[in-house]
Design a protein around this motif. Structure first.
Motif, short mmCIF file in Angstrom:
data_model
loop_
_atom_site.label_atom_id
_atom_site.label_comp_id
_atom_site.label_asym_id
_atom_site.label_seq_id
_atom_site.Cartn_x
_atom_site.Cartn_y
_atom_site.Cartn_z
N LEU A 45 2.85 4.97 -0.20
CA LEU A 45 1.71 6.50 0.87
C LEU A 45 1.93 7.58 -0.65
CD1 LEU A 45 3.61 6.69 4.01
CD2 LEU A 45 1.24 5.86 3.62
N ASP A 93 1.42 -0.80 0.58
CA ASP A 93 -0.05 0.27 0.22
C ASP A 93 1.16 0.78 -0.18
OD1 ASP A 93 -2.25 1.98 0.50
OD2 ASP A 93 -2.40 2.01 2.33
N SER A 135 6.74 4.56 10.91
CA SER A 135 6.96 5.21 10.20
C SER A 135 8.98 4.62 9.44
CB SER A 135 7.57 6.94 10.30
OG SER A 135 7.91 7.38 9.74
N ARG A 168 7.52 1.80 7.58
CA ARG A 168 6.89 1.58 6.24
C ARG A 168 8.00 2.28 5.53
NH1 ARG A 168 1.26 3.20 5.27
NH2 ARG A 168 1.70 2.64 3.39
N GLU A 176 2.96 12.44 1.56
CA GLU A 176 3.10 12.11 2.63
C GLU A 176 4.40 11.60 3.22
OE1 GLU A 176 0.20 9.87 4.03
OE2 GLU A 176 -1.56 10.81 3.23
N GLY A 195 -3.42 12.08 7.74
CA GLY A 195 -3.24 10.88 6.94
C GLY A 195 -2.00 10.31 7.61
N LEU A 196 -1.13 10.84 8.24
CA LEU A 196 -0.03 10.23 8.65
C LEU A 196 -0.42 10.53 10.01
CD1 LEU A 196 2.97 11.85 7.73
CD2 LEU A 196 2.33 9.98 6.54
N ASP A 227 -3.38 9.25 11.22
CA ASP A 227 -4.49 7.98 11.09
C ASP A 227 -3.91 6.86 11.41
OD1 ASP A 227 -6.48 10.37 11.35
OD2 ASP A 227 -7.29 10.35 9.94
N ARG A 228 -2.27 6.62 10.59
CA ARG A 228 -2.29 5.83 10.36
C ARG A 228 -1.10 5.03 10.95
NH1 ARG A 228 -2.28 8.12 4.30
NH2 ARG A 228 -2.86 6.66 3.09
N GLY A 229 -1.21 5.95 12.12
CA GLY A 229 0.82 5.72 13.22
C GLY A 229 1.87 5.82 12.90
N LEU A 230 1.49 6.74 12.28
CA LEU A 230 2.90 6.98 11.73
C LEU A 230 3.26 8.10 11.88
CD1 LEU A 230 2.37 5.86 7.54
CD2 LEU A 230 3.45 4.83 9.10
#
Length: 144
Positions: free
Chosen positions: A33, A31, A99, A102, A37, A72-73, A75-78
């Motif tokens: 990014l 997925d 992060s 990822r 982001e 968005g970052l 919300d993704r826990g990054l």
């Protein structure tokens, strides 16, 4: 260095960046990014505890676009956020351990892409590219 040479350098670096961004994703089903982001995470690694405004200025983004990407970052826990110690209206941002995990496969994919391309160059050209890494890092820092 002449202005024509500097324009050429800028064009080459831009084309290289484009080629790396559009290389194959690191793994099937990964997925990816959005580029903004991804770049914000890299910026925050170099400038931890930045505010959204500092991120926007540092990356040349509109504040609203930076805010949307940061949300968005988060919300993704990054990315983590916390209130500024001196001004509670300001939010300070840092990347999370997730992060780095990822980014790692993407950056490894860039390395693989470059390794394949360097193998197609002559030994002297490949060595010159490798020697250019540190000066290019210093150039990025000077522009940052």
């Amino acid at each position: 260095m002449s202005s024509a040479s500097l324009r050429r350098l800028g064009s080459v670096v831009h084309d290289l960046s484009w080629a790396l961004r559009h290389a194959e994703p690191p793994t099937e089903g990964y997925d990816q990014l959005p580029p903004t982001e991804f770049q914000i995470m890299r910026f925050l690694d170099r400038h931890p505890e930045s505010s959204v405004g500092e991120v926007a200025r540092g990356l040349g983004l509109q504040q609203s676009n930076a805010s949307t990407a940061v949300r968005g970052l988060i919300d993704r826990g990054l990315v983590d956020k916390r209130p500024d110690d001196d001004d509670r209206r300001v939010v300070r941002l840092t990347t999370t351990p997730l992060s780095a995990g990822r980014r790692a496969p993407v950056e490894a994919s860039w390395g693989d892409t470059l390794e394949r391309a360097l193998a197609e160059l002559g030994d002297d050209d490949a060595a010159a590219v490798r020697r250019a890494i540190a000066p290019l890092e210093r150039l990025v820092a000077a522009l940052d």
